[in-house]
Design a protein around this motif. Structure first.
Motif, short mmCIF file in Angstrom:
data_model
loop_
_atom_site.label_atom_id
_atom_site.label_comp_id
_atom_site.label_asym_id
_atom_site.label_seq_id
_atom_site.Cartn_x
_atom_site.Cartn_y
_atom_site.Cartn_z
N SER A 168 0.83 -1.21 0.00
CA SER A 168 0.00 0.00 0.00
C SER A 168 0.87 1.26 0.00
O SER A 168 0.57 2.23 -0.70
CB SER A 168 -0.92 -0.02 1.22
N ILE A 169 1.94 1.24 0.78
CA ILE A 169 2.85 2.39 0.84
C ILE A 169 3.50 2.63 -0.52
O ILE A 169 3.58 3.76 -1.00
CB ILE A 169 3.90 2.19 1.94
N ARG A 170 3.95 1.54 -1.16
CA ARG A 170 4.55 1.68 -2.50
C ARG A 170 3.56 2.27 -3.49
O ARG A 170 3.89 3.13 -4.30
CB ARG A 170 5.06 0.32 -2.99
N ALA A 171 2.31 1.78 -3.44
CA ALA A 171 1.27 2.29 -4.35
C ALA A 171 1.03 3.78 -4.10
O ALA A 171 0.89 4.56 -5.05
CB ALA A 171 -0.02 1.50 -4.17
N THR A 172 1.00 4.19 -2.84
CA THR A 172 0.80 5.60 -2.51
C THR A 172 1.98 6.44 -3.00
O THR A 172 1.78 7.51 -3.59
CB THR A 172 0.63 5.77 -0.98
N TYR A 173 3.20 5.97 -2.76
CA TYR A 173 4.39 6.70 -3.24
C TYR A 173 4.35 6.83 -4.75
O TYR A 173 4.67 7.89 -5.30
CB TYR A 173 5.67 5.98 -2.79
N GLU A 174 3.98 5.74 -5.43
CA GLU A 174 3.93 5.78 -6.89
C GLU A 174 2.85 6.74 -7.37
O GLU A 174 3.07 7.54 -8.29
CB GLU A 174 3.68 4.37 -7.43
#
Length: 155
Positions: free
Chosen positions: A121-127
């Motif tokens: 989820s964090i990676r998706a938000t950063y992306e």
């Protein structure tokens, strides 16, 4: 017959056999190179820097105290590994049981209070926000204690 060679287990076995044959051929052709390569593999282990709160040279305890602590640590680590193996073996059966009373043992499950970051989820938000890669930091280094033979010093 061909079907037997196509299983994942057989493929690993065949790859292992080829590796053994390759090592045998190398040991005949260039025996020293194989020994040197194996020695380099065993020597090249990654080491982490010492923590900031290590003893200064004038604060070091007596060598006997260090040897005792290292032996106790190694014994405790062995006992912990043995206990972990026993727990894993028992859990294979216990994890599949429904909650209930079994003889004198109550098997139940409780929710964990621990939480971990949801990296997907964090990676998706950063992306989505264009922030680049998720910043990560290394875990603390593991303490490793092992017994080595030290040649006796002659005076």
């Amino acid at each position: 017959m061909l079907n037997l060679l196509m299983t994942p287990h057989a493929a690993r076995t065949v790859r292992g056999l080829f590796g053994t044959v390759a090592d045998a051929v190398r040991s005949v052709v260039t025996p020293a190179a194989l020994v040197e390569a194996q020695q380099l593999e065993s020597i090249e282990t990654e080491t982490a820097p010492d923590p900031t709160d290590v003893y200064a040279a004038d604060e070091l305890p007596e060598i006997e105290a260090i040897e005792t602590a290292a032996a106790e640590y190694a014994d405790a680590a062995d006992q912990a590994r043995t206990a972990d193996r026993a727990k894993r073996k028992s859990r294979k059966l216990l994890d599949r049981l429904p909650a209930g009373l079994y003889g004198g043992w109550l098997v139940s499950r409780t929710p964990s209070s621990r939480q971990t970051a949801d990296l997907d989820s964090i990676r998706a938000t950063y992306e989505r926000l264009g922030l680049g890669p998720v910043p990560m930091k290394q875990s603390a280094p593991s303490l490793k204690v092992e017994r080595v033979d030290v040649p006796a010093l002659t005076a």
